[in-house]
Design a protein around this motif. Structure first.
Motif, PDB file in Angstrom:
ATOM      1  N   ILE A 163      25.748  74.255  46.402  1.00 34.54           N
ATOM      2  CA  ILE A 163      26.524  73.609  45.426  1.00 34.54           C
ATOM      3  C   ILE A 163      25.762  72.689  44.536  1.00 34.54           C
ATOM      4  O   ILE A 163      25.975  72.871  43.196  1.00 34.54           O
ATOM      5  N   GLY A 164      24.803  72.146  45.015  1.00 34.37           N
ATOM      6  CA  GLY A 164      23.617  71.320  44.245  1.00 34.37           C
ATOM      7  C   GLY A 164      22.888  71.946  43.204  1.00 34.37           C
ATOM      8  O   GLY A 164      22.708  71.932  42.187  1.00 34.37           O
ATOM      9  N   ALA A 165      22.294  73.191  43.867  1.00 32.42           N
ATOM     10  CA  ALA A 165      21.518  74.176  42.971  1.00 32.42           C
ATOM     11  C   ALA A 165      22.310  74.476  41.770  1.00 32.42           C
ATOM     12  O   ALA A 165      21.856  74.712  40.836  1.00 32.42           O
ATOM     13  N   LEU A 166      23.508  75.197  41.874  1.00 26.39           N
ATOM     14  CA  LEU A 166      24.313  75.343  40.973  1.00 26.39           C
ATOM     15  C   LEU A 166      24.634  74.439  39.847  1.00 26.39           C
ATOM     16  O   LEU A 166      24.491  74.830  38.660  1.00 26.39           O
ATOM     17  N   LEU A 167      25.118  73.514  40.402  1.00 28.61           N
ATOM     18  CA  LEU A 167      25.513  72.430  39.649  1.00 28.61           C
ATOM     19  C   LEU A 167      24.417  71.849  38.732  1.00 28.61           C
ATOM     20  O   LEU A 167      24.686  71.626  37.662  1.00 28.61           O
ATOM     21  N   ALA A 168      23.173  71.844  39.149  1.00 28.80           N
ATOM     22  CA  ALA A 168      21.821  71.458  38.508  1.00 28.80           C
ATOM     23  C   ALA A 168      21.606  72.413  37.315  1.00 28.80           C
ATOM     24  O   ALA A 168      21.029  72.223  36.488  1.00 28.80           O
TER      25      ALA A 168
END
Length: 366
Positions: A220-225
């Motif tokens: 989730i974090g990679a995509l949000l970034a």
């Protein structure tokens, strides 16, 4: 701020998804939906923890019949009906007043029944999430891409999107979940170039708390970034309230939203002369209490350092900080030393400095 992928916007009751809306947090009840009291109680607990949209499984006719009472018992929370295999349960959820439908195109393929659900959803202005799962794909799409599971996931979603669009329906959210983090990342990235519908992010079947926290934070974090993602659910085998906590911390870490004061603390080492763990926990808990009365405290970064080696430097990047050692606590503001206090008083002194900072930055009355 991270530049966001531009998408359409849909509304789940009063919660916007996509467009310029903040990334919203979702979770799912773990109770037997037929147990109305337990399900409503868990919905309320999730809402209290900060969950903004709650999904409820509807696997049986008994569960479907429970939906109207669940809706009444949790009347302030946006609710999503999770539908597999049985489109008639989606109709029951709509009639019960649920605010969104999620179905998996891998196991609902009766076009006539889908059209019926879409027509009813359009009447009620209820969005539909096309929820593709890597373990349950449209059979034709899976057969057409035997060596490329990511493309099979994407095509399963696109096939369902085209079906709904053919019925004149566009209040769509898409999820492309997999238990494999790399597959999940590749699927969302690939889909991001093929449509402008908002995305619901998640790593499915991510496991127990520790494993899911890592997998979800990476996926989730990679995509949000990268600016991809409009609403998220952290899947944990365990208490769903933990899903909300982890989701909040993912969003806070990327500075997309703030749910608690940013407390940075050294990991401690042989140089440490104070109980960094205990002091950091005290500081976190007291800042949580303070932010309930003074929300501007959520905007601060507060540092807790265990020695003078990193204390001054780290505190330079914090609004307020403390470095302890030798029986003394040194209080910093914006990297500048402002007080020296006995170690036993350092937490009180740190909180006093936070309050003073908030007081000085209080907006002038008009």
């Amino acid at each position: 701020m991270i530049p966001r992928r531009q998408t359409r916007q849909v509304f789940v009751r009063g919660v916007p998804i996509g467009g310029d809306a903040p990334v919203s947090i979702q979770s799912m009840t773990k109770t037997d939906t037929a147990d109305i009291e337990a399900t409503a109680r868990q919905i309320r607990a999730l809402a209290t923890a900060g969950c903004e949209i709650v999904r409820v499984a509807v696997p049986t006719l008994v569960a479907a019949k429970a939906l109207p009472e669940i809706r009444r018992e949790a009347n302030k929370v946006p609710l999503v009906a999770d539908i597999h295999f049985h489109p008639q349960f989606a109709l029951a959820a709509i009639e019960a007043g649920f605010d969104k439908i999620r179905w998996n195109p891998g196991n609902i393929r009766d076009t006539r029944r889908v059209q019926e659900v879409v027509a009813r959803a359009r009447e009620r202005r209820i969005p539909i999430r096309i929820g593709v799962n890597g373990g349950s794909l449209d059979p034709e799409c899976e057969a057409a891409h035997p060596g490329d599971l990511v493309e099979a996931i994407v095509q399963s979603a696109l096939k369902s999107v085209r079906l709904l669009e053919g019925f004149g329906f566009h209040d769509i959210v898409i999820s492309l979940k997999s238990s494999d983090v790399l597959q999940m990342l590749a699927a969302y990235r690939r889909m991001a170039h093929r449509c402008d519908y908002p995305f619901h992010l998640g790593v499915t079947e991510a496991g127990l708390l520790e494993a899911s926290t890592v997998k979800s934070s990476i996926g989730i974090g990679a995509l949000l970034a990268e600016g991809i993602g409009d609403t998220i659910r952290v899947s944990i085998t365990g208490d769903p309230v933990d899903e909300v906590t982890v989701a909040q911390r993912i969003l806070s870490s990327l500075e997309l939203r703030r749910f608690e004061t940013n407390v940075i603390a050294c990991p401690s080492c042989g140089r440490c002369e104070i109980d960094v763990v205990g002091i950091a926990q005290q500081v976190r808990d007291r800042l949580t209490a303070l932010s309930a009365a003074e929300p501007r405290a959520l905007e601060l970064t507060v540092a807790v350092m265990g020695c003078v080696v990193n204390g001054p430097g780290e505190s330079e990047h914090a609004d307020v900080g403390v470095a302890g050692g030798g029986g003394v606590g040194v209080i910093y503001r914006k990297g500048r030393q402002v007080r020296r206090v006995p170690e036993a008083e350092m937490v009180d002194a740190l909180l006093d400095e936070v309050r003073a900072l908030l007081s000085e930055s209080q907006p002038a009355a008009v």
